[in-house]
Write a protein that holds these residues in place. Structure first.
Motif, short mmCIF file in Angstrom:
data_model
loop_
_atom_site.label_atom_id
_atom_site.label_comp_id
_atom_site.label_asym_id
_atom_site.label_seq_id
_atom_site.Cartn_x
_atom_site.Cartn_y
_atom_site.Cartn_z
N GLN A 11 68.68 1.98 44.89
CA GLN A 11 69.49 3.33 45.46
C GLN A 11 69.11 3.88 46.55
O GLN A 11 69.59 3.29 47.60
CB GLN A 11 69.26 4.52 44.99
CG GLN A 11 70.84 4.79 43.67
CD GLN A 11 70.45 6.01 42.44
OE1 GLN A 11 70.17 6.65 42.68
NE2 GLN A 11 71.78 6.21 42.25
N GLN A 12 67.32 3.65 46.65
CA GLN A 12 67.10 4.09 47.94
C GLN A 12 66.48 2.41 49.37
O GLN A 12 67.40 2.97 50.20
CB GLN A 12 65.08 4.73 47.72
CG GLN A 12 64.38 5.06 48.93
CD GLN A 12 63.11 4.74 48.77
OE1 GLN A 12 62.38 4.35 47.45
NE2 GLN A 12 62.40 5.90 49.64
N ARG A 13 66.75 1.87 48.75
CA ARG A 13 66.81 0.74 49.40
C ARG A 13 68.28 0.20 50.09
O ARG A 13 68.21 0.19 50.71
CB ARG A 13 66.32 -0.85 48.47
CG ARG A 13 66.64 -1.82 49.15
CD ARG A 13 66.24 -3.21 48.29
NE ARG A 13 66.53 -5.02 48.79
CZ ARG A 13 65.45 -5.14 49.58
NH1 ARG A 13 64.39 -4.10 49.66
NH2 ARG A 13 65.79 -6.09 50.50
N LEU A 21 72.13 -0.83 59.28
CA LEU A 21 73.84 -1.65 59.63
C LEU A 21 74.51 -0.44 60.12
O LEU A 21 75.12 -0.98 61.02
CB LEU A 21 74.59 -2.25 58.36
CG LEU A 21 74.03 -3.42 57.51
CD1 LEU A 21 74.10 -3.92 56.06
CD2 LEU A 21 73.71 -4.68 58.99
N LEU A 22 74.47 0.60 59.45
CA LEU A 22 75.40 1.32 61.17
C LEU A 22 75.18 1.82 61.98
O LEU A 22 75.75 1.61 62.76
CB LEU A 22 75.60 2.78 60.20
CG LEU A 22 76.53 3.18 59.17
CD1 LEU A 22 76.69 4.11 58.14
CD2 LEU A 22 77.75 2.52 59.22
N ILE A 23 73.49 1.32 62.93
CA ILE A 23 72.85 1.35 63.75
C ILE A 23 73.07 0.59 64.22
O ILE A 23 73.06 0.23 65.45
CB ILE A 23 71.29 2.10 63.31
CG1 ILE A 23 70.63 3.46 62.69
CG2 ILE A 23 70.95 1.21 64.80
CD1 ILE A 23 69.43 3.37 62.31
N GLY A 24 72.96 -0.43 63.69
CA GLY A 24 73.16 -1.44 64.12
C GLY A 24 72.97 -2.37 65.41
O GLY A 24 72.42 -3.82 65.56
N VAL A 25 70.93 -2.79 64.37
CA VAL A 25 70.01 -3.26 65.06
C VAL A 25 70.24 -4.10 64.19
O VAL A 25 69.30 -5.64 65.11
CB VAL A 25 69.19 -2.46 64.89
CG1 VAL A 25 69.39 -1.51 65.82
CG2 VAL A 25 68.23 -1.78 63.95
N TYR A 26 70.22 -4.96 62.99
CA TYR A 26 70.05 -6.00 62.29
C TYR A 26 71.19 -6.01 61.39
O TYR A 26 72.19 -5.65 60.81
CB TYR A 26 68.84 -5.62 60.70
CG TYR A 26 67.53 -5.24 61.53
CD1 TYR A 26 66.88 -6.27 62.22
CD2 TYR A 26 66.62 -3.82 62.17
CE1 TYR A 26 66.33 -6.05 62.80
CE2 TYR A 26 65.91 -3.15 62.13
CZ TYR A 26 64.78 -4.30 62.70
OH TYR A 26 63.53 -4.49 63.14
N THR A 36 61.41 -1.98 51.17
CA THR A 36 61.80 -1.13 51.10
C THR A 36 61.14 -0.18 52.22
O THR A 36 61.29 1.11 52.74
CB THR A 36 61.82 -0.06 50.05
OG1 THR A 36 62.79 -1.26 48.92
CG2 THR A 36 62.28 0.98 49.49
N THR A 37 59.78 -0.30 52.31
CA THR A 37 58.90 0.24 53.17
C THR A 37 58.91 0.11 54.28
O THR A 37 59.04 0.55 55.36
CB THR A 37 57.71 0.35 52.56
OG1 THR A 37 57.26 0.66 51.00
CG2 THR A 37 56.95 0.52 53.52
N TYR A 43 64.61 2.11 60.23
CA TYR A 43 65.07 3.51 59.86
C TYR A 43 64.56 4.64 60.92
O TYR A 43 65.24 4.94 61.14
CB TYR A 43 65.52 3.74 58.98
CG TYR A 43 66.87 4.81 58.58
CD1 TYR A 43 67.80 4.61 59.22
CD2 TYR A 43 65.85 6.61 57.83
CE1 TYR A 43 68.21 6.00 58.89
CE2 TYR A 43 66.80 7.58 58.43
CZ TYR A 43 67.85 7.42 58.80
OH TYR A 43 68.78 8.35 58.88
N ASN A 44 63.18 4.98 60.26
CA ASN A 44 62.73 6.35 60.70
C ASN A 44 62.67 5.36 62.17
O ASN A 44 62.75 6.82 63.35
CB ASN A 44 61.33 6.58 60.38
CG ASN A 44 61.54 6.95 59.01
OD1 ASN A 44 62.59 7.96 58.99
ND2 ASN A 44 61.10 6.58 58.25
N TYR A 45 62.39 4.18 62.67
CA TYR A 45 61.97 4.06 63.87
C TYR A 45 63.08 4.32 65.00
O TYR A 45 63.13 4.90 65.93
CB TYR A 45 61.48 2.78 63.63
CG TYR A 45 60.99 2.08 65.56
CD1 TYR A 45 60.23 2.50 66.50
CD2 TYR A 45 62.11 0.50 66.17
CE1 TYR A 45 59.37 2.08 67.22
CE2 TYR A 45 61.49 0.83 67.08
CZ TYR A 45 60.69 0.84 68.22
OH TYR A 45 59.81 0.22 69.12
#
Length: 62
Positions: A11-13, A21-26, A36-37, A43-45
């Motif tokens: 679920q975390q993954r 995917l929503l941010i659109g960078v990958y 996962t890490t 994501y934080n970046y």
């Protein structure tokens, strides 16, 4: 217990994959190969807008 931990990690993954995917960078092919890490770090970046903060800091120096 082992099943619950596996489910929570999945679920975390999924959470981090969906957010990136929503941010659109990958795209999904790249995200599927990340741990996962790595997903969490990326994501934080991007969520906390580190690239533009670094760019703005360089811009202020000039």
């Amino acid at each position: 217990m082992k099943g619950n931990l596996k489910k929570a990690l999945e679920q975390q993954r999924e959470y981090y994959i969906n957010k990136l995917l929503l941010i659109g960078v990958y795209d999904s092919l790249i995200l599927d190969g990340m741990t996962t890490t790595e997903l969490k770090d990326e994501y934080n970046y991007f969520y906390y807008d580190v690239p533009s903060r670094k760019w703005n800091a360089k811009r202020k120096e000039n």
